[in-house]
Design a protein around this motif. Structure first.
Motif, PDB file in Angstrom:
ATOM      1  N   ASP A 186      -7.810   0.348  -9.395  1.00 52.25           N
ATOM      2  CA  ASP A 186      -7.788   0.603  -7.944  1.00 52.25           C
ATOM      3  C   ASP A 186      -7.748  -0.696  -7.157  1.00 52.25           C
ATOM      4  O   ASP A 186      -7.033  -0.810  -6.146  1.00 52.25           O
ATOM      5  N   LYS A 187      -8.503  -1.724  -7.608  1.00 56.42           N
ATOM      6  CA  LYS A 187      -8.491  -3.010  -6.919  1.00 56.42           C
ATOM      7  C   LYS A 187      -7.115  -3.659  -6.990  1.00 56.42           C
ATOM      8  O   LYS A 187      -6.630  -4.234  -6.014  1.00 56.42           O
ATOM      9  N   VAL A 188      -6.474  -3.564  -8.167  1.00 58.40           N
ATOM     10  CA  VAL A 188      -5.128  -4.137  -8.314  1.00 58.40           C
ATOM     11  C   VAL A 188      -4.144  -3.436  -7.387  1.00 58.40           C
ATOM     12  O   VAL A 188      -3.301  -4.068  -6.739  1.00 58.40           O
ATOM     13  N   ASP A 189      -4.266  -2.120  -7.294  1.00 58.51           N
ATOM     14  CA  ASP A 189      -3.371  -1.361  -6.412  1.00 58.51           C
ATOM     15  C   ASP A 189      -3.575  -1.755  -4.947  1.00 58.51           C
ATOM     16  O   ASP A 189      -2.606  -1.897  -4.185  1.00 58.51           O
ATOM     17  N   LYS A 190      -4.837  -1.949  -4.544  1.00 60.43           N
ATOM     18  CA  LYS A 190      -5.107  -2.351  -3.166  1.00 60.43           C
ATOM     19  C   LYS A 190      -4.558  -3.743  -2.881  1.00 60.43           C
ATOM     20  O   LYS A 190      -3.992  -3.996  -1.807  1.00 60.43           O
ATOM     21  N   ALA A 191      -4.754  -4.698  -3.842  1.00 59.87           N
ATOM     22  CA  ALA A 191      -4.245  -6.056  -3.649  1.00 59.87           C
ATOM     23  C   ALA A 191      -2.726  -6.050  -3.559  1.00 59.87           C
ATOM     24  O   ALA A 191      -2.139  -6.754  -2.729  1.00 59.87           O
ATOM     25  N   LYS A 192      -2.081  -5.233  -4.405  1.00 58.28           N
ATOM     26  CA  LYS A 192      -0.626  -5.146  -4.366  1.00 58.28           C
ATOM     27  C   LYS A 192      -0.156  -4.564  -3.037  1.00 58.28           C
ATOM     28  O   LYS A 192       0.845  -5.004  -2.460  1.00 58.28           O
ATOM     29  N   SER A 193      -0.889  -3.559  -2.525  1.00 59.36           N
ATOM     30  CA  SER A 193      -0.525  -2.964  -1.247  1.00 59.36           C
ATOM     31  C   SER A 193      -0.640  -3.978  -0.107  1.00 59.36           C
ATOM     32  O   SER A 193       0.225  -4.046   0.772  1.00 59.36           O
ATOM     33  N   LYS A 194      -1.713  -4.812  -0.131  1.00 61.25           N
ATOM     34  CA  LYS A 194      -1.872  -5.833   0.902  1.00 61.25           C
ATOM     35  C   LYS A 194      -0.759  -6.868   0.819  1.00 61.25           C
ATOM     36  O   LYS A 194      -0.234  -7.326   1.845  1.00 61.25           O
ATOM     37  N   ALA A 195      -0.389  -7.280  -0.410  1.00 60.49           N
ATOM     38  CA  ALA A 195       0.682  -8.268  -0.572  1.00 60.49           C
ATOM     39  C   ALA A 195       2.011  -7.713  -0.062  1.00 60.49           C
ATOM     40  O   ALA A 195       2.785  -8.430   0.583  1.00 60.49           O
ATOM     41  N   ASP A 196       2.251  -6.425  -0.346  1.00 64.38           N
ATOM     42  CA  ASP A 196       3.491  -5.819   0.151  1.00 64.38           C
ATOM     43  C   ASP A 196       3.513  -5.770   1.674  1.00 64.38           C
ATOM     44  O   ASP A 196       4.552  -5.998   2.310  1.00 64.38           O
ATOM     45  N   ASP A 197       2.350  -5.486   2.288  1.00 61.57           N
ATOM     46  CA  ASP A 197       2.280  -5.454   3.751  1.00 61.57           C
ATOM     47  C   ASP A 197       2.538  -6.844   4.341  1.00 61.57           C
ATOM     48  O   ASP A 197       3.258  -6.997   5.339  1.00 61.57           O
ATOM     49  N   ALA A 198       1.933  -7.878   3.715  1.00 65.69           N
ATOM     50  CA  ALA A 198       2.131  -9.240   4.213  1.00 65.69           C
ATOM     51  C   ALA A 198       3.590  -9.661   4.078  1.00 65.69           C
ATOM     52  O   ALA A 198       4.162 -10.293   4.981  1.00 65.69           O
ATOM     53  N   LYS A 199       4.201  -9.315   2.952  1.00 61.29           N
ATOM     54  CA  LYS A 199       5.603  -9.655   2.758  1.00 61.29           C
ATOM     55  C   LYS A 199       6.490  -8.947   3.776  1.00 61.29           C
ATOM     56  O   LYS A 199       7.445  -9.521   4.310  1.00 61.29           O
ATOM     57  N   SER A 200       6.175  -7.682   4.064  1.00 59.14           N
ATOM     58  CA  SER A 200       6.957  -6.930   5.035  1.00 59.14           C
ATOM     59  C   SER A 200       6.844  -7.541   6.430  1.00 59.14           C
ATOM     60  O   SER A 200       7.838  -7.672   7.156  1.00 59.14           O
ATOM     61  N   LYS A 201       5.616  -7.983   6.786  1.00 57.88           N
ATOM     62  CA  LYS A 201       5.429  -8.624   8.091  1.00 57.88           C
ATOM     63  C   LYS A 201       6.195  -9.935   8.170  1.00 57.88           C
ATOM     64  O   LYS A 201       6.784 -10.269   9.210  1.00 57.88           O
ATOM     65  N   ALA A 202       6.188 -10.725   7.075  1.00 60.41           N
ATOM     66  CA  ALA A 202       6.905 -11.991   7.062  1.00 60.41           C
ATOM     67  C   ALA A 202       8.404 -11.772   7.209  1.00 60.41           C
ATOM     68  O   ALA A 202       9.095 -12.506   7.932  1.00 60.41           O
ATOM     69  N   ASN A 203       8.927 -10.766   6.543  1.00 60.61           N
ATOM     70  CA  ASN A 203      10.358 -10.459   6.658  1.00 60.61           C
ATOM     71  C   ASN A 203      10.719 -10.034   8.077  1.00 60.61           C
ATOM     72  O   ASN A 203      11.766 -10.400   8.608  1.00 60.61           O
ATOM     73  N   ASP A 204       9.821  -9.260   8.684  1.00 61.13           N
ATOM     74  CA  ASP A 204      10.070  -8.842  10.067  1.00 61.13           C
ATOM     75  C   ASP A 204      10.070 -10.050  11.007  1.00 61.13           C
ATOM     76  O   ASP A 204      10.909 -10.156  11.923  1.00 61.13           O
ATOM     77  N   ALA A 205       9.123 -10.987  10.792  1.00 59.40           N
ATOM     78  CA  ALA A 205       9.059 -12.176  11.644  1.00 59.40           C
ATOM     79  C   ALA A 205      10.297 -13.055  11.459  1.00 59.40           C
ATOM     80  O   ALA A 205      10.844 -13.610  12.422  1.00 59.40           O
TER      81      ALA A 205
END
Length: 222
Positions: A186-205
């Motif tokens: 579950d912790k790995v899944d949460k960390a992966k979800s946060k990394a995907d969100d950060a990457k998505s925000k960076a791409n948007d910027a």
């Protein structure tokens, strides 16, 4: 009153084996409506208690008819629908002869459609009930099935919860290890979800900076 013996083409003193043979012979080529009547006749004549009761009623009807032997008697014919249809009525003279010339076994004339008598009766069960037993009504069988289904649900719930508790009690180390692996996953899944969100925000910027032509913001986003 429908004459079950006449319907099956057997004598009133016929044995159960003779009645069974006649029933099987008639039901093979019968249509839906006639098969329902044959099933009803077999269920009555195959059970000694029901047969004795039917014979008593039949004897009473015969006595009443003998009192009016000089007058024509109208006996309603068997109702049938579909490709095969029995006569609507038969007029009997004093000698008992059929007014429409039907044979003793009551074979009906063919007709088309269900007529105005309503839908044909549903097929009755053809299960042979052991001698001395009477088949339970449909409502009773339905309630019994519902009760069995409820018992199965209770058993499933007991196994679902009590079984998990029993396994944890018998194998505490293995259960704790499995729980730890599940938490780590579950912790790995949460960390992966946060990394995907950060990457998505960076791409948007980055896309926004390119659209505005801000080279400094593009370099920062990269």
């Amino acid at each position: 009153m429908t004459d079950h013996y006449e319907l099956l083409g057997v004598e009133p003193d016929a044995t159960k084996d003779e009645i069974k043979a006649a029933y099987r012979s008639e039901v093979e080529s019968a249509d839906t409506a006639r098969r329902a009547e044959l099933n009803r006749a077999w269920n009555v004549l195959s059970d000694p208690i029901q047969r004795q009761r039917y014979d008593d009623q039949r004897a009473t009807v015969d006595d009443d008819e003998s009192d009016d032997a000089d007058a024509p008697v109208v006996v309603p014919g068997r109702r049938a629908t579909g490709a095969r249809r029995g006569p609507q009525s038969k007029v009997l003279d004093a000698g008992g002869a059929s007014g429409n010339g039907s044979s003793k076994n009551g074979s009906g004339s063919k007709g088309s459609g269900g007529g105005a008598d309503g839908p044909p009766p549903r097929n009755l069960p053809t299960i042979e009930v052991p001698e001395g037993l009477v088949q339970a009504p449909a409502k009773t069988r339905s309630l019994a099935m519902l009760f069995d289904f409820s018992v199965l649900i209770v058993i499933f719930l007991l196994v679902q919860f009590a079984g998990a508790a029993l396994i944890k009690n018998q194998y505490p180390t293995q259960v704790d290890r499995v729980d730890a692996l599940v938490k780590q996953s579950d912790k790995v899944d949460k960390a992966k979800s946060k990394a995907d969100d950060a990457k998505s925000k960076a791409n948007d910027a980055l896309a926004s900076a390119k659209k505005k032509g801000d080279s400094a913001a593009v370099q920062q986003a990269q």
